[in-house]
Design a protein around this motif. Structure first.
Motif, PDB file in Angstrom:
ATOM      1  N   ALA A  67       0.816  -1.228   0.000  1.00  0.00           N
ATOM      2  CA  ALA A  67       0.000   0.000   0.000  1.00  0.00           C
ATOM      3  C   ALA A  67       0.845   1.272   0.000  1.00  0.00           C
ATOM      4  O   ALA A  67       0.425   2.301  -0.520  1.00  0.00           O
TER       5      ALA A  67
ATOM      6  N   ALA B 205      -0.943  -4.771  -2.589  1.00  0.00           N
ATOM      7  CA  ALA B 205      -2.027  -3.828  -2.817  1.00  0.00           C
ATOM      8  C   ALA B 205      -2.098  -3.347  -4.269  1.00  0.00           C
ATOM      9  O   ALA B 205      -3.119  -2.842  -4.692  1.00  0.00           O
TER      10      ALA B 205
ATOM     11  N   ASP C 174      -5.789  -3.189  -5.225  1.00  0.00           N
ATOM     12  CA  ASP C 174      -6.803  -3.708  -4.313  1.00  0.00           C
ATOM     13  C   ASP C 174      -7.866  -2.628  -4.088  1.00  0.00           C
ATOM     14  O   ASP C 174      -7.533  -1.469  -3.803  1.00  0.00           O
TER      15      ASP C 174
ATOM     16  N   LEU D  90      -7.542  -0.361  -1.150  1.00  0.00           N
ATOM     17  CA  LEU D  90      -6.580   0.725  -1.250  1.00  0.00           C
ATOM     18  C   LEU D  90      -7.257   1.982  -1.800  1.00  0.00           C
ATOM     19  O   LEU D  90      -6.995   3.084  -1.342  1.00  0.00           O
TER      20      LEU D  90
END
Length: 192
Positions: free
Chosen positions: A137, A166, A186, A189
């Motif tokens: 992330a 992510a 993702d 995210l």
């Protein structure tokens, strides 16, 4: 018909002559055994015997190596098949990641299911090298690997993938640098 009968008769005569000759050799060997009290093997040309033995050994070695190579290929193909089946299941039934970027003429999908990530990007160039990069992330690289395009498609499967994953990039890798042709992340995210 007469000629065929004549040929058959000649062949039968040759066969009878060979039998007589073999029988005579057996009798001679038997007589030698009786005279000397030991077994006498018929004489074989020494080179022919060695040549046959070498040929047999080489054949066994070649067949053993071939068997080893085929088993290795079979194991590799079996692993590829299992990965393709798992990838197909994830692509069909997994939770989709959000496609953030796609190059013109390229179409892709990324999905996750039970910790496994599958990516399929169509419209790629089979002559060009690609790199697949997985990020967390914060944008830190988790995993990178080179990957080839086959039939104008890049397919990638990783299971299980890190829970930190992510974002994934599929990039065209050139001497001048990498150009992202597909990016997905993702959905969690994007929500944060």
């Amino acid at each position: 018909m007469g000629e065929l009968r004549s040929i058959a008769s000649d062949l039968a005569d040759v066969e009878r002559a060979e039998r007589r000759e073999r029988a005579a050799q057996r009798v001679e060997i038997k007589e030698r055994e009786d005279d000397e009290g030991e077994t006498v093997e018929p004489d074989l040309p020494p080179r022919a015997g060695r040549g046959v033995m070498i040929a047999v050994v080489l054949l066994v070695v070649v067949l053993s190596i071939w068997n080893f190579v085929l088993r290795g290929q079979n194991d590799s193909l079996q692993a590829t098949l299992v990965a393709e089946q798992q990838s197909a299941a994830v692509i069909n039934f997994g939770e989709p990641w959000t496609v953030v970027e796609q190059a013109a003429g390229v179409e892709g999908v990324a999905r996750v299911e039970q910790g496994s990530l599958a990516v399929m990007v169509r419209g790629t160039d089979d002559r060009a090298p690609y790199v697949i990069t997985l990020y967390d992330a914060s944008g830190t690289r988790i995993h990178t690997e080179a990957h080839a395009s086959v039939n104008q498609q890049v397919s990638w499967f990783r299971g299980p993938v890190s829970a930190r994953a992510a974002r994934i990039d599929v990039s065209l890798d050139r001497d001048t640098g990498q150009t992202v042709v597909f990016r997905a992340e993702d959905p969690a995210l994007a929500d944060s």
